[in-house]
Scaffold this motif. Sequence first.
Motif, PDB file in Angstrom:
ATOM      1  N   ARG A  19      35.221   3.544 -18.157  1.00 28.28           N
ATOM      2  CA  ARG A  19      35.527   3.761 -19.574  1.00 28.28           C
ATOM      3  C   ARG A  19      34.624   2.897 -20.455  1.00 28.28           C
ATOM      4  O   ARG A  19      34.249   3.304 -21.541  1.00 28.28           O
ATOM      5  N   SER A  49      31.519   4.844 -20.823  1.00 29.50           N
ATOM      6  CA  SER A  49      31.707   5.985 -21.731  1.00 29.50           C
ATOM      7  C   SER A  49      31.624   5.547 -23.198  1.00 29.50           C
ATOM      8  O   SER A  49      30.954   6.192 -24.008  1.00 29.50           O
ATOM      9  N   GLY A  55      35.044  13.040 -11.844  1.00 26.30           N
ATOM     10  CA  GLY A  55      36.453  13.144 -12.170  1.00 26.30           C
ATOM     11  C   GLY A  55      36.793  12.513 -13.505  1.00 26.30           C
ATOM     12  O   GLY A  55      35.917  12.126 -14.288  1.00 26.30           O
ATOM     13  N   GLU A  56      38.074  12.417 -13.769  1.00 28.45           N
ATOM     14  CA  GLU A  56      38.541  11.898 -15.049  1.00 28.45           C
ATOM     15  C   GLU A  56      38.288  10.395 -15.160  1.00 28.45           C
ATOM     16  O   GLU A  56      38.341   9.661 -14.176  1.00 28.45           O
TER      17      GLU A  56
END
Length: 538
Positions: A226, A229, A262-263
């Motif tokens: 994250r 991201s 994936g997530e």
Amino acid sequence: SLQMRLLLFSLLLPLAGADLFTAIADMTKMLGSEADISTEIDRYIASEQARLDRLKKFADEYSTRNAEAADVGPEFVTNPINAYLLIKRLTSEWGEVEKIMKQNEAPLFINNITQRRIENDIKFPKEEDLSGAATALLRLQDTYKLDTHDLADGKIMSDKVGEEMSAHDCFEVGRSAYNNRDYYHTLMWMQEAMIKLEKEEPQTVEESEILEYLAYSLYQQGNVRRALSLTQRLVKIAPTHPRAKGNVKWYEDMLDGKEMEGEIPPVINKRTDNDGIPERDAYEALCRGEAEPMDPAEEKKLHCYLKRDRPFLKLAPIKVEILRHDPLAVLFKEIISEHEISVIKDLATPRLRRATVQNSVTGELETASYRISKSAWLKGEEHPVIERVNQRIDLMTNLEMETAEELQIANYGLGGHYDPHYDFARKEEKNAFKSLGTGNRIATVLFYMSQPERGGATVFNTLGTAVFPTKLDALFWYNLKRNGEGDLRTRHAACPVLLGVKWVSNKWIHEKGQEFRRPCGLTEDAHERYVGDLEHNE
């Protein structure tokens, strides 16, 4: 211009006073400073024929805020949100005013503000005060389990008590946490800053500033994916950012192709305490009033009585409430008057200095982040009220006052607290109280000279008990057992003040001179059932 900045800095430097956040008494003096700024800015604008509309806007805002504060009175700064925002305005926003005041007559008006502050003894907050105010908010948030979103909306425990924070206000709280390597709170407040930013027009902080702190905090919490991201988004909205592209590469290398599919993992914020206080959770629970119920058999033994064991007390007995028998702790009820409190505060206020603790190795006094308050010491010969209080403590405790320390007065600041500690010196602290030559601290008397709206309890961690301040009363306990050994069960703390003002005064009573006032018991575990009542001691 640089010249104007240097001039402003040189004018305000003598008034800058760090540690303002450590005492509410100093904070209240700042309330009128926004009115002074408003007046001088208005005069400056008039002299320049309303040259800059933006400067006028600042003046109007200062006036509005001052009017709101005046309506509330000194209590305006007794809640941590208003206090934090007041310090923030007087540290951050004044810099913006300075940029606008560039023309030749600006030094004259700045000097007017400076002179007025000198005359009224108003210190100007520094960056250390802003950081201290932010840290206080975080301490209160943890101790009393306050919701970040509520705090940012000016609410404490669902009650609206202060102004709503802007995205930049939240960002500064998060940045303060980041500077202290507290990534748990950094993440919490940077997320709140993003929420606020989405609703703001105009925006008070750049999204790119928030993203960098937010990403690094996520990395520190183990969520590298994250963090990557968010940093990729940072590159997209701020392609010239000096560190963003390098950070993207750093996070990618860290992942090395793993966990890239994936997530993206959800945000899981973990609090990790490394402050040297093993009983942190228990201490905070006591501060919230979550003490374990007392054993019913022990509770039945608790009672109130009138202390009449001295000739004077036959005519004027003292009301005593027993809070705990072993070790003994009592509350002397209505033991100090409003007039005496007023005199003590008036004498102490000009002398208030950052409270210190004794270094266990050197014995020297030093400031510490785990004790946020300001204190002053008063001698009996300085005023009849102080001497009268000292004599009363003798009657209350039946202990010798000649070897006791001077009366210490303390005013707690934003989130003011004193982490768990002992009042007595342990065996390894060989230099403590050595210079006094009066032995160890045998007992403590703590006068409650105010009653905070919320928080500020005195808690005994090992015993699982909490005493919330009741004005005019005094808490008393023995630090040493009858055999002279330190009673480790008396480890205690002053909980952070959540709302309101906390004034206390305390007397530390020493061993020397107590040989006949509090003699050793006949057994190793002898202890008192009543204060100073040797006939009934067990």
